[in-house]
Scaffold this active site. Structure first.
Site, PDB file in Angstrom:
ATOM      1  N   LYS A  32       0.834  -1.228   0.096  1.00  0.00           N
ATOM      2  CA  LYS A  32      -0.059   0.047  -0.071  1.00  0.00           C
ATOM      3  C   LYS A  32       0.961   1.289  -0.014  1.00  0.00           C
ATOM      4  O   LYS A  32       1.400   1.770   0.968  1.00  0.00           O
ATOM      5  CB  LYS A  32      -0.791  -0.023   1.332  1.00  0.00           C
ATOM      6  CG  LYS A  32      -1.639   1.127   1.320  1.00  0.00           C
ATOM      7  CD  LYS A  32      -2.630   1.248   2.646  1.00  0.00           C
ATOM      8  CE  LYS A  32      -3.451   2.391   2.928  1.00  0.00           C
ATOM      9  NZ  LYS A  32      -4.472   2.141   4.029  1.00  0.00           N
ATOM     10  N   GLU A  89      -3.498   7.268   1.865  1.00  0.00           N
ATOM     11  CA  GLU A  89      -3.634   7.431   3.180  1.00  0.00           C
ATOM     12  C   GLU A  89      -2.481   7.715   4.312  1.00  0.00           C
ATOM     13  O   GLU A  89      -2.527   7.051   5.217  1.00  0.00           O
ATOM     14  CB  GLU A  89      -4.720   6.294   3.680  1.00  0.00           C
ATOM     15  CG  GLU A  89      -5.946   6.282   3.003  1.00  0.00           C
ATOM     16  CD  GLU A  89      -7.002   5.260   3.517  1.00  0.00           C
ATOM     17  OE1 GLU A  89      -8.122   5.478   3.748  1.00  0.00           O
ATOM     18  OE2 GLU A  89      -6.493   4.157   4.150  1.00  0.00           O
ATOM     19  N   ASP A 126     -14.579   2.682  -1.470  1.00  0.00           N
ATOM     20  CA  ASP A 126     -14.054   2.089  -0.217  1.00  0.00           C
ATOM     21  C   ASP A 126     -15.186   1.058   0.499  1.00  0.00           C
ATOM     22  O   ASP A 126     -15.414   1.140   1.498  1.00  0.00           O
ATOM     23  CB  ASP A 126     -13.646   2.786   0.970  1.00  0.00           C
ATOM     24  CG  ASP A 126     -12.563   2.403   1.878  1.00  0.00           C
ATOM     25  OD1 ASP A 126     -12.244   1.402   1.607  1.00  0.00           O
ATOM     26  OD2 ASP A 126     -12.228   2.953   2.994  1.00  0.00           O
ATOM     27  N   GLU A 170     -16.286  -3.938   7.647  1.00  0.00           N
ATOM     28  CA  GLU A 170     -16.075  -2.576   8.250  1.00  0.00           C
ATOM     29  C   GLU A 170     -17.107  -1.800   8.271  1.00  0.00           C
ATOM     30  O   GLU A 170     -17.351  -0.888   9.030  1.00  0.00           O
ATOM     31  CB  GLU A 170     -14.751  -2.012   7.456  1.00  0.00           C
ATOM     32  CG  GLU A 170     -14.559  -0.549   7.659  1.00  0.00           C
ATOM     33  CD  GLU A 170     -13.363  -0.147   6.966  1.00  0.00           C
ATOM     34  OE1 GLU A 170     -12.597  -0.948   6.460  1.00  0.00           O
ATOM     35  OE2 GLU A 170     -13.020   1.025   7.092  1.00  0.00           O
TER      36      GLU A 170
END
EC number: 3.2.1.131
Lengths: 722, 722
Positions: A297, A301, A374, A402
Site C-alpha cells: 500500500k 492514506e 471503499d 467494516e
C-alpha cells in the site's frame, strides 16, 4: 457400534458441554449424517487408500479419515489394497491412478478429478495439492448429501492467486477486525506453533485458497515484518501452510529500506535501495523457499511510496518485482490510492493507474478494491477493471464487514461480490465481465488474482459471529470459481455448518440472500455511500463535515440540500462516467438508464424526482430506510423459528446479534431520516415512523466502546507501569 | 457401556481432534477416573438430590452432574428421593439436611460441610453459595482420588474477600497480560453473553473466590467504566457471576467526576464531588444490587488522586466509602504509591500510609502488594503488613507473571506467596505472620481481603500456558486458606489437570516447587531486584540508567560498582529496616542474620564478602545465574520424560515454552554476568561459561515483539483508514 456412538454423544453432552458447537469447526464439522444417508454412502467409503508420503498427501488422507469417520459415525480405515468401496486418492505417479483414463488435462495444476470407477471413488490431481483440493471437494459433497454412486467431476480454479489479506498488525491488533486479535501469535513464533494454524490452513485449503498475506499493509507492521527475526517467524507459519498448498506473503512498507535497512532514502531508482530489496528478497527465499511475494500500500492514506521521490507507482512496483523475479515472487500493488485533492475521490485510482497501463513488469499485479470508493454497502464496479488491458488486475474484496455492521449484523456478502463479478465492463464488447478481467481471460493476462480482507481472529468462532463464517466460505468458493451462484454457496455452507434439513436450509438461504440488500436499505440506499460515523463506521453520520479531510466527510458523498441529493458524476459534474467503456458510461450518464440502486452515486436529483419504481425520490429514500429495518425484524422472526434446528450456543449468539442489528438499523434509519429531513424540509410519507429523537440526539451519540473508535485504540491505554 | 465409552473416546480422537485437550477445561476436566477408582466410588455417587431451585443450588447440581458423569463415565441422574448412594446437597432449609447433626456452625457464611451418613454423602452450607463451594470441594476430592466412604469435612474461608483483579482495559487490551485480550467483550455487552463468562464463574467458584474487579485501575478504563452504558454492561456480567457467589467490582479513576461527570474538580472535600460519587454509587446499585465496590489506584504512576488537591489518601478513600456504605460496598485503596522523590522507593508506601493508620472508614481496605517494590521474583514482605494495626490491610499478589517470564517461563508461584504469607512481621510478637494480618485475625479487623492480578485472557487455555493455570488455581486455594501448603496445592492441581499417576505427579510436583527459585537464580539472585529491561520486562537490563526516572532504573536497585553490589537499607543507608518490627529490623540490619536470598536487598557488600554458604559474593552471584540455567535444562529433560502421561497438545506447548525459557534464562545469565563483570572486573569462577557475546550485544537487544514493548502498544498501529 451405533449404540456406542449414541451413548458417547449423550455423555459428551454432559461432560464436554462447554465445548459443544462453539463454531470452531466451521464448515468442516463432520457430524454424523442422517442414518439413511449413512447407509447409502457407506458402501462407497469403506476405506481410504493413498500412495505416496508427501506431507500434502498425508494431509489429504488425514482429512478424509477425519471427515468420513465423523460423517459416517465409524472409523474409516486406511487400506493397503484396493477393495470395493475404497477411496483412492493421489496423482498419476500412483500407477493405479495412472492407468485410469481420467480427464486430468482439464484439472490444471491445482484442480482435481473425482470419478466413480466401479465402487472405487478416485480422487486425483496432477499435483498432490490438486488431490488435496479433491479430497475437500469430496467431503463437501458428502456433507451436502450428494450422491456418491456415479461421480464424474472435473474442477480447476479459474483464478491463479486466491488469497486472504490479513490486516493484522504485528502486535496482534486487527485493523478493521471484529473477532478478537490476530490468530498469528508473533511473540510466541517461531518457538511455538499454535494448533490453530493448522486448522486455519485446513479451512483455507478446503476452499482451494492458495495464498495468505500475514500482515497489514498499513502502518509499521509492514516494515517490522521484514526484520530477520520476523522472517523466521513467518517461515514457521509457512511450514504449517505448505502441505496445504498455501503460500505465505508479507505486506511491505515502501520505506522499509530506511526503517529496517538504515538507508537514507527509499527512492526506487536509487541503486542502494534497489540492492536492499534484492538482498531482502534473497534472504526471505533462503528462509521461505516458496514465499509468495509482497503486498504494498503506497502513497495512500499517509503511507510512504514512490511518489515521495517523484517516481511513479510503476517505478516502485517494478523495483520490488525485479527483486522477486529470480525467485518467481509476485508484487501485489494496491490501486487503492487517493489524496485530498479537488478531483473526485472515486476517480483517483483510475487516474493514477490508467497512464501506467503496460508499464508494470510481468510479475506485478495491480490489486483494486471492487468499487472506486471503499468497500461501501453498494458501489458500481471500479473502472480499473476493464480499464487496464495491459496490466494484470487483481480483485480485492473485503470479507471483514467494516462498513456492513461488523460481526454484529447478519450480512451475507456473496450477492455483493456476485453483483460485481457479473458486472459487464464492456471493455471488449458485451460479456466483458469483471470476472473475466479478474480471471485474466479477457485480456489474456499471465497472472490473475483475487484477495479477501480477512475477518478471522481469535474469537472461538473465528469470525466473531457464526454467519460471518459464511463470508469467508463464500469468498473462497468464488475465488475458485467466480461464476458460482450466491444461492448455491449459501446452501452448501448451511448444510455443512448446521443441517441439511430443507426446513432449515430453505428459509435461512432466503434470509441470507436478502441480507445484503437489507443492509443497503437501512444504511445507504439508492446509490448513497460513505454516510457512516467517523472512525468506527458503526452507525450513521450523514451530517459529518469535519472528519479532517473533505473526502472523509459524509456530506461530500451525499451533497444533500433543500433542492436535492446525490453526486453528479456525469459529464456535467465530476465526469466519473468517462472512466467506463462507452456503453457503460452512456447508461450511467442517464438517470433513467442508471440502475435505481446506483442512482445517487451518479446523479444529483431533486427531491421531487419521479422514481421509475414509483413515488418521488424523497419518499423512495425514506421508504428504503424503513424497509431495511422491517426486514431485520423479519430476519429476527425467521431465526426464532429455526430454534429446533440449531444448537443452543450458535442459536443464541445469532439471536442476540440480530437484536443488536435491529437496534443499530433503527439508528441508521432514524439518524439518516432526521438529517435528510433537516435539509429537505419535507414531511415523512405515510407509514414511516418519525425518528424517536431530534437530530441533535443522533449527532451527539458516541460509541466509545465500538471497535475502531477514537480513544479506544489510541494512547490512553498505553503502559503506565503498575 | 464401558465399551461404548471407549469406542466413543476413540472416535472422538479422530473426529474432534482439533478440540482435544487444549486446556480450556482447566482443573474441571472431569475425565473418567481409573476403572478401579470408578468401581470404588460409584456406590457413593449414584444420584444427586438437591431441594430448592435457587440459581446457586441449580448451578451446584449442574456442576455435580457434569463432574460426576464425566468422572464416573456414566450419566449420574438427579434423584427425587433419598436412596443409598445419593449425594444430598443444600442448606438447612432442606429438612433432610436440617435434621442431621452437621457442624455447620464452623462453616461460616460461605463454607461447607461434607459428611458421609450411611451411604449418603451430604454436602451442606449455611447458604446456597456455601453448598456450591462444597460441591466443588467434593468434586476436587473425587478428582484427586480421595476416599468417599467416610467423609467428615468442615471448611470455611479464612479471608473475607477473595478476588481477582483484572488489569483489563475497556478496549480489551491487557496491561501486563500474556494470554490474548480480555475475556470481557465490552463491545458485545450487554446484548450478548459469551458462554465463557459462565465457565469463568465456575472456575473461580470452584476455588471459593467471591469477587472480581473487571477493569484496570490504571488509565481511562477506570473512568469509562463508570458511564451508564458501561454499568449496564457490568450488570450483565454480574448476572452471570451472581449464582456462583461472585460479586463484581469496578476500578474507578479518581478524576471520574470530571471525566464522566463533567465537574471542574475531583477534590474529595468538594460537596459536589462527594454528591457525584453518592449519586454514582446509587446508580450502580440500582443496576447491580450486590455490587462489590471500588478498586482505586490514586497518586501513583501518574494516576490522579486526592493529593492533587492537597488531600490525603484517607480523604479520598473515605469519600468513596461514604458513598458506598449505605449499600454495603467496599473501597479497596491501593497502597502501591510512589513518586520520583529522593526517598528510597521501597519505603514510600509505608511512609504514606503509616500516618493514616486508623483514619480510614470501616469499609475501606488498604490493598498492598506483597513486597515493598513491585512483584519482583523475590522481595521481603512489605512493612505495610503489620505496620497498620488500625487499618484493614488487604494482600495483592500478581498472578500474571510480569516479572517472571510472562506465559513462557514455567514458574509456579505458590512458593513465593507461601513465603510471604508465612513471613513473621512480629507486629504482636512471634507468630504475627503476614497471613494473620491478611485474614484480619491479628488485629481483629472487621474486613479482610486478598486479591490476585489476573493472568486470564482469551487464549484458549485461559492463561497463555498450561502451567500458568496452576497459578490461578494456587491463588484461589491460598485465598480460601492461606495456610495451605504449596506442595499440596501443586499435587491437587496436577491430578485434576493431567493424571493422578504418581509417576507423573511426583516428579512434576518437584519441578513446580523448584521453579520459582530457579527463576530467581537466573534473574535476580541474592536479593537483587528490578534488573529487568525497560517497559516489556522480559529479559535483563541491569545496565539501564535512562528509563526516565531514577526509580525506574535497574542501576538504582543494584548499585554495583568495582567495590561491590547491593543497596544499604540499614540504618547506615536508606534505613528501610526501620519500617519493620524490632526483631525483623534487627535481623535485616545484620548481613549475617539476613537471609542470604535477601542479602543484597538490604546490604551493599564488597565483591569479596565471604558468603555463609561458601565462596565470596562475586562467585556466589555468578554461580546462582549459572545454576538457574542448569535447572531450566533439568526441567526440560524432566518434562520430556513425562510425554507418556500427557496429551500431545498440552505436552508440546509446555515443551516449546521450556525451550524458550531456556533461551531467555541464558540471556538473563549472560547479560547479567557480562554487565556485573564489567563493573567488578573479576574473573569468572571455574565451571561458569563466559557470556556468548560482549556486553554491547546484550545492551543492543530489543524485543519489539514482546508484549509490553514500547512501539508495540503505542500509536504506530493507530487507525489509518484503509
Amino acid at each position: 457400534m451405533k449404540r456406542a456412538i449414541l451413548a458417547a454423544v449423550a455423555l459428551a453432552a454432559v461432560a464436554g458441554a462447554a465445548k459443544a458447537e462453539d463454531g470452531y469447526d466451521l464448515w468442516l464439522r463432520y457430524r454424523p449424517l442422517e442414518k439413511a444417508v449413512i447407509a447409502r454412502d457407506v458402501p462407497y467409503a469403506s476405506a481410504i487408500m493413498a500412495q505416496g508420503a508427501s506431507p500434502t498427501i498425508l494431509a489429504a488422507r488425514e482429512e478424509l479419515q477425519r471427515g468420513l469417520s465423523g460423517l459416517l459415525g465409524k472409523r474409516v480405515p486406511l487400506a493397503t489394497a484396493l477393495k470395493s468401496g475404497t477411496i483412492l486418492i493421489g496423482t498419476p505417479k500412483d500407477l493405479a491412478i495412472a492407468k485410469l483414463a481420467l480427464p486430468l488435462e482439464k484439472a490444471g495444476a491445482e484442480g482435481y478429478v473425482i470419478k466413480t470407477v466401479g465402487r472405487t471413488t478416485v480422487i486425483a490431481g496432477n499435483s498432490d495439492v490438486g488431490a488435496l483440493h479433491g479430497a475437500f471437494a469430496y467431503l463437501r459433497l458428502v456433507q451436502t448429501r450428494g450422491m456418491l454412486n456415479s461421480l464424474d467431476i472435473v474442477s480447476a480454479p479459474k483464478i491463479g492467486l486466491r488469497m486472504l489479506n490479513h490486516w493484522d498488525n504485528v502486535d496482534r491488533t486487527l485493523e478493521r477486525g471484529y473477532s478478537g486479535i490476530s490468530i498469528f501469535n508473533w511473540w510466541e513464533l517461531p518457538g511455538h506453533l499454535d494448533p490453530q494454524y493448522k486448522d486455519y490452513a485446513r479451512a483455507n485449503a478446503s476452499l482451494g485458497l492458495n495464498g495468505t498475506v500475514l500482515t497489514n499493509p498499513s502502518g509499521v507492521s509492514a516494515a517490522t515484518s521484514l526484520e530477520t527475526a520476523w522472517i523466521k517467524k513467518a517461515a514457521a507459519l509457512a511450514g504449517v501452510m505448505r502441505p496445504y498448498g498455501i503460500k505465505v506473503y508479507l505486506s511491505v512498507r515502501f520505506s522499509a529500506p530506511m526503517e529496517v535497512g538504515g538507508l537514507k532514502t527509499a527512492d526506487p531508482l536509487d541503486p542502494q535501495v534497489r540492492q536492499w530489496w534484492k538482498d531482502k528478497a534473497d534472504e526471505i527465499y533462503t528462509l521461505i523457499p516458496d514465499f509468495g511475494g509482497f503486498l504494498v500500500k503506497a502513497n495512500s492514506e499517509g503511507q510512504p511510496g514512490p511518489q515521495d521521490y517523484g517516481r511513479s507507482h510503476a517505478d516502485g512496483a517494478n523495483m520490488m518485482a525485479e527483486a522477486l523475479a529470480p525467485h518467481h515472487g509476485i508484487v501485489l500493488w494496491r490501486a487503492f490510492v487517493y489524496s485530498p485533492s479537488p478531483e473526485d475521490r472515486v476517480k483517483q485510482s483510475y487516474n493514477e493507474f490508467k497512464p501506467l497501463d503496460g508499464k508494470f513488469l510481468p510479475n506485478v499485479i495491480v490489486q483494486s478494491k471492487n468499487g472506486p470508493l471503499d468497500f461501501q454497502p453498494r458501489e458500481p464496479f471500479s473502472p480499473v477493471f476493464g480499464g487496464l488491458p495491459n496490466t494484470s488486475t487483481g480483485m480485492e474484496f473485503q470479507i471483514t464487514k467494516e462498513y456492513l455492521g461488523f460481526e454484529i449484523h447478519l450480512v451475507y456478502l456473496a450477492p455483493l461480490w456476485q453483483e460485481v463479478l457479473r458486472s459487464d465492463t464492456f471493455a471488449k464488447g458485451e460479456g466483458s465481465t469483471v470476472a473475466r478481467v479478474v480471471d485474466g481471460s479477457l485480456f489474456q493476462r499471465p497472472l490473475s488474482s483475487i484477495a479477501g480482507a480477512s475477518n478471522i481472529g481469535t474469537a472461538r468462532n473465528w469470525s466473531g459471529s457464526i454467519f460471518d463464517q459464511a463470508n469467508w466460505y463464500a469468498f473462497g468458493r468464488l475465488a475458485w470459481d467466480p461464476d458460482l451462484d450466491s444461492k448455491t454457496i449459501a446452501e452448501e455452507w448451511l448444510k455443512q455448518t448446521f443441517t441439511a434439513d430443507p426446513k432449515f436450509v430453505e428459509p435461512v438461504t432466503e434470509m441470507m440472500l436478502g441480507s445484503r440488500e437489507t443492509a443497503v436499505d437501512y444504511m445507504t440506499p439508492l446509490g448513497l455511500a460513505h454516510q457512516m460515523a467517523t472512525s468506527h463506521h458503526y452507525g450513521p453520520g450523514p451530517w459529518v463535515d469535519d472528519a479532517g479531510r473533505p473526502d472523509w466527510n459524509p456530506v461530500y458523498y451525499a451533497r444533500a440540500d433543500e433542492n436535492g441529493i446525490g453526486v453528479d458524476r456525469t459529464a456535467t459534474g465530476a465526469n466519473a462516467v468517462s472512466q467506463y467503456a462507452a456503453p457503460v458510461a452512456k447508461a450511467f450518464s442517464d438517470p433513467k438508464a442508471t440502475p435505481e440502486n446506483l442512482l445517487l452515486w451518479f446523479h444529483h436529483l431533486p427531491w421531487s424526482y419521479a422514481m421509475p419504481s414509483g413515488g418521488n425520490l424523497w419518499e423512495s429514500l425514506v421508504h428504503h430506510y424503513a424497509h431495511g429495518v422491517n426486514k431485520v425484524a423479519e430476519m429476527q422472526t425467521r431465526w426464532q423459528a429455526m430454534k429446533p434446528f440449531v444448537d443452543a450456543e450458535r442459536f443464541q449468539i445469532t439471536a442476540d446479534f440480530l437484536a443488536m442489528q435491529k437496534e443499530n438499523a433503527e439508528l441508521w434509519r432514524d439518524g439518516s431520516i432526521a438529517y435528510f429531513q433537516s435539509v429537505s424540509h419535507l414531511p415523512l410519507p405515510d407509514g414511516v415512523p418519525a425518528p424517536a429523537h431530534p437530530l441533535s440526539f443522533y449527532k451527539s451519540l458516541k460509541l466509545p466502546f465500538a471497535p475502531g473508535s477514537p480513544g479506544r485504540t489510541a494512547s490512553p491505554f498505553a503502559l503506565t507501569g503498575k
